[in-house]
Write an enzyme that holds these catalytic residues in place. Structure first.
Site, PDB file in Angstrom:
ATOM      1  N   ARG A  65      -4.446 -20.957   7.720  1.00 56.73           N
ATOM      2  CA  ARG A  65      -5.235 -21.547   8.802  1.00 56.73           C
ATOM      3  C   ARG A  65      -6.726 -21.495   8.459  1.00 56.73           C
ATOM      4  O   ARG A  65      -7.155 -20.699   7.631  1.00 56.73           O
ATOM      5  CB  ARG A  65      -4.990 -20.791  10.111  1.00 56.73           C
ATOM      6  CG  ARG A  65      -3.608 -20.938  10.689  1.00 56.73           C
ATOM      7  CD  ARG A  65      -3.454 -20.129  11.973  1.00 56.73           C
ATOM      8  NE  ARG A  65      -3.642 -18.702  11.727  1.00 56.73           N
ATOM      9  CZ  ARG A  65      -4.733 -18.028  11.991  1.00 56.73           C
ATOM     10  NH1 ARG A  65      -5.799 -18.647  12.508  1.00 56.73           N
ATOM     11  NH2 ARG A  65      -4.827 -16.735  11.746  1.00 56.73           N
ATOM     12  N   LYS A 206       0.645 -22.913  15.694  1.00 53.45           N
ATOM     13  CA  LYS A 206      -0.395 -22.099  16.300  1.00 53.45           C
ATOM     14  C   LYS A 206      -1.240 -22.908  17.284  1.00 53.45           C
ATOM     15  O   LYS A 206      -1.837 -22.343  18.205  1.00 53.45           O
ATOM     16  CB  LYS A 206      -1.278 -21.479  15.216  1.00 53.45           C
ATOM     17  CG  LYS A 206      -0.584 -20.385  14.420  1.00 53.45           C
ATOM     18  CD  LYS A 206      -0.028 -19.285  15.315  1.00 53.45           C
ATOM     19  CE  LYS A 206       0.567 -18.145  14.512  1.00 53.45           C
ATOM     20  NZ  LYS A 206       1.261 -17.153  15.377  1.00 53.45           N
ATOM     21  N   HIS A 225       1.506 -12.366  20.900  1.00 56.74           N
ATOM     22  CA  HIS A 225       1.701 -12.546  19.459  1.00 56.74           C
ATOM     23  C   HIS A 225       2.492 -11.341  18.973  1.00 56.74           C
ATOM     24  O   HIS A 225       1.941 -10.334  18.546  1.00 56.74           O
ATOM     25  CB  HIS A 225       0.346 -12.639  18.762  1.00 56.74           C
ATOM     26  CG  HIS A 225       0.441 -12.990  17.316  1.00 56.74           C
ATOM     27  ND1 HIS A 225      -0.406 -12.475  16.372  1.00 56.74           N
ATOM     28  CD2 HIS A 225       1.280 -13.812  16.648  1.00 56.74           C
ATOM     29  CE1 HIS A 225      -0.106 -12.963  15.179  1.00 56.74           C
ATOM     30  NE2 HIS A 225       0.926 -13.769  15.319  1.00 56.74           N
ATOM     31  N   SER A 243      -0.955  -9.102  10.233  1.00 57.14           N
ATOM     32  CA  SER A 243      -0.280  -9.347   8.962  1.00 57.14           C
ATOM     33  C   SER A 243      -0.236  -8.082   8.109  1.00 57.14           C
ATOM     34  O   SER A 243      -1.235  -7.366   7.970  1.00 57.14           O
ATOM     35  CB  SER A 243      -1.010 -10.454   8.201  1.00 57.14           C
ATOM     36  OG  SER A 243      -0.392 -10.713   6.961  1.00 57.14           O
ATOM     37  N   LYS A 247       5.644  -6.321  11.287  1.00 56.53           N
ATOM     38  CA  LYS A 247       6.142  -6.919  12.529  1.00 56.53           C
ATOM     39  C   LYS A 247       7.476  -7.629  12.328  1.00 56.53           C
ATOM     40  O   LYS A 247       8.421  -7.441  13.097  1.00 56.53           O
ATOM     41  CB  LYS A 247       5.086  -7.885  13.075  1.00 56.53           C
ATOM     42  CG  LYS A 247       5.468  -8.648  14.330  1.00 56.53           C
ATOM     43  CD  LYS A 247       4.235  -9.269  14.983  1.00 56.53           C
ATOM     44  CE  LYS A 247       3.529 -10.241  14.060  1.00 56.53           C
ATOM     45  NZ  LYS A 247       4.184 -11.544  13.980  1.00 56.53           N
ATOM     46  N   ASP A 262       7.587 -14.019  16.254  1.00 55.80           N
ATOM     47  CA  ASP A 262       6.129 -14.254  16.241  1.00 55.80           C
ATOM     48  C   ASP A 262       5.483 -14.524  17.596  1.00 55.80           C
ATOM     49  O   ASP A 262       4.411 -14.006  17.865  1.00 55.80           O
ATOM     50  CB  ASP A 262       5.823 -15.415  15.296  1.00 55.80           C
ATOM     51  CG  ASP A 262       4.358 -15.484  14.910  1.00 55.80           C
ATOM     52  OD1 ASP A 262       3.781 -14.425  14.601  1.00 55.80           O
ATOM     53  OD2 ASP A 262       3.781 -16.577  14.930  1.00 55.80           O
ATOM     54  N   ARG A 327       5.307 -18.806   2.173  1.00 51.54           N
ATOM     55  CA  ARG A 327       6.087 -18.692   3.409  1.00 51.54           C
ATOM     56  C   ARG A 327       7.376 -19.499   3.339  1.00 51.54           C
ATOM     57  O   ARG A 327       7.558 -20.352   2.473  1.00 51.54           O
ATOM     58  CB  ARG A 327       5.256 -19.163   4.613  1.00 51.54           C
ATOM     59  CG  ARG A 327       4.152 -18.201   5.005  1.00 51.54           C
ATOM     60  CD  ARG A 327       3.444 -18.626   6.258  1.00 51.54           C
ATOM     61  NE  ARG A 327       2.429 -17.661   6.651  1.00 51.54           N
ATOM     62  CZ  ARG A 327       2.636 -16.662   7.511  1.00 51.54           C
ATOM     63  NH1 ARG A 327       3.826 -16.515   8.076  1.00 51.54           N
ATOM     64  NH2 ARG A 327       1.667 -15.833   7.815  1.00 51.54           N
TER      65      ARG A 327
END
Length: 537
Positions: A65, A206, A225, A243, A247, A262, A327
């Protein structure tokens, strides 16, 4: 308008696309199935197939992002409600209108892929989204990450929001009011998200998450989140963390069903997934460490910015030559123990995950309501040496509510909602350090994953209700004296340092960093929350 689709195009669809402003000359592929989108992506040269038949694509210049190029249109609705500043940058209405029209004009004689999708698994909160992309693999990404409506919902589809994503379109800052040629812009009044100049697919998911972070809290729903899972007895657990804190890893428990990895909402009595899929990091992925994610990378899944072993189609997950942010994207049903529909009860346990590279915080602490609100607003983890240019020592990193980049409202709004829900429900909140013990990064060692899992399991099974706790200064956290399957000496970090005086010095520095960061929120929260943070003599 030219249509090309596997299903008949109803007049309702023509009206939807006309309202979206697409030129009559645009060629439209509407709601193509995943297999057809993979085929189109391959024909367009957008990606290649791995040996698992996953589609591997590159995102171009942007492999993540671009927070500095994210805007919210400032108008009568948002002028006094949005948390303006370093996170939310304003764009004037006139600039948005010009940019929007220029993007639509750009689509003259072009091909687009249109998808009807939904966000929020809780039926009464479901939001319909019409997504328009110029790349087939971006449309496949949305097929995976958003909720897939059934045929009845598609036949009656009336979009509330529209995403227009054209990576090939570059903004002119002098004309469009942007900082650079790439952008993500949210207009809450028109209910449109514009994305251009970047091929990073995560901007779409997002973008809608940011939308819901504005709309859901105004209805008393806490947008979060976090990842979430549920046990056999219907007990829900939430995992917050930035990050690298674990998680996704810690919520992927073979003994519990995954609600999502997420984005979630917490309504009056329910926790629900906002998404319909997972977008997991795969750097250094192995089948042994992450069997659920590894197994989900199969036909129709997406891989981003990965590379093959030379001369093969086998992915080398250790290869970070493009980015560390490699990813995969896949729909929730690709996880064997996914909960469908993705709705659970209000949580019984909440875990705040932090990877403390200073070796200061305890591996597990039990928080009061005020402490939970303090550490929620703080959103702490640490940045390691080597992760960014110029970073030679661990640095404290704070991201409000564990996701400041996606918060249109002031963090205190979300923290207040959290506090109310904690008081209304019997929820245990835990601070979990998945970082270092026995010294800072480079001296100590990272807490073993099996110990972290054992602590979380003990907390969820109520085994820690039977043990004694002690207060831990200067953070005044409550830490257990023992935990099943975890060495007792591990639970008190000061006892793990060979030099206790050096530990005290490092703890003081970290406590000061917490205090300095919290000063920006102090005037918007109560003294009780401020005093729940670290206190220095």
């Amino acid at each position: 308008m030219k249509f090309a689709s596997a299903v008949p195009i109803a007049e309702r669809d023509r009206l939807v696309l006309k309202q979206a402003g697409l030129p009559e000359t645009t060629k439209v592929y509407l709601n193509l199935p995943a297999e057809a989108l993979v085929e189109k992506a391959l024909l367009n040269g957008e990606g290649v197939l791995a040996n698992t038949k996953a589609l591997m694509c590159d995102t171009g210049v942007f492999t993540g992002r671009s927070p500095k190029d994210k805007y919210i249109v400032r108008d009568e609705m948002t002028a006094e409600t949005v948390w303006w500043g370093s996170v939310n940058h304003p764009l004037e209405e006139s600039h948005f209108e010009t940019l929007h029209q220029d993007m639509l004009t750009f689509l003259d004689e072009k091909t687009v892929y249109v998808r009807y999708a939904q966000a929020c698994a809780l039926a009464e909160e479901q939001v319909s989204v019409c997504i328009i992309t110029t790349q087939a693999w971006h449309n496949l990404f949305c097929h995976h990450l958003f909720i897939r409506p059934d045929q009845k919902a598609i036949a009656q589809f009336s979009p509330e929001w529209t995403i227009l994503n054209i990576p090939e379109f570059k903004a002119d800052p002098a004309v469009h009011g942007t900082r650079s040629s790439n952008f993500t812009i949210i207009d809450f009044s028109r209910k449109i998200v514009l994305i251009g100049g970047t091929g990073y697919a995560g901007e779409m998911k997002k973008g809608i998450f940011s939308v819901l972070n504005y709309t859901l809290p105004q209805k008393g729903i806490l947008s979060m989140h976090c990842s979430a899972n549920v046990g056999e007895k219907g007990d829900t657990a939430l995992f917050f963390g930035l990050s690298g804190t674990g998680k996704t890893t810690l919520s992927a428990d073979p003994n519990r069903q995954l609600i999502g990895d997420d984005e979630h909402g917490w309504a009056k009595e329910k926790v629900f997934n906002i998404e319909g899929g997972c977008y997991a990091k795969v750097i250094d992925l192995t089948q042994e460490k992450e069997p659920e994610i590894f197994g989900a990378i199969r036909e129709n899944s997406i891989l981003e910015n990965t590379r093959f072993f030379p001369g093969t189609k086998e992915v080398n997950y250790e290869d970070n030559s493009v980015t560390d942010n490699t990813r995969t994207a896949y729909p929730l049903p690709f996880i064997d123990n996914a909960l469908i529909p993705s709705v659970g009860n209000s949580p019984q346990h909440i875990f705040f995950l932090t990877a403390d590279a200073f070796g200061v915080l305890p591996p597990i602490s039990r928080l009061t309501t005020e402490q939970a609100m303090y550490y929620f607003i703080s959103g702490f983890t640490s940045k390691l040496a080597g992760t960014e240019v110029g970073v030679k020592e661990p640095q404290p990193t704070f991201s409000a509510c564990f996701g400041a980049a996606f918060l249109p409202l002031h963090p205190s709004r979300y923290a207040t909602l959290l506090g109310e829900k904690l008081q209304q429900n019997q929820v245990n909140v835990w601070l979990i350090n998945t970082g270092w013990v026995g010294g800072s990064y480079g001296v100590g060692e990272r807490i073993k994953l099996r110990y972290t899992r054992a602590m979380i399991t003990a907390a969820m099974q109520g085994e820690l209700d039977q043990v004694a706790f002690q207060s831990f200064a200067p953070f005044h956290l409550s830490i257990p004296l023992e935990c099943p399957h975890v060495p007792s000496e591990l639970l008190n970090p000061r006892e793990n340092w060979s030099d206790p005086i050096a530990y005290d010095h490092q703890a003081r520095l970290l406590a000061q960093a917490f205090q300095e960061n919290y000063q920006q929120y102090q005037s918007d929260t109560t003294p009780a929350i401020t005093q729940a943070g670290p206190i220095l003599d």
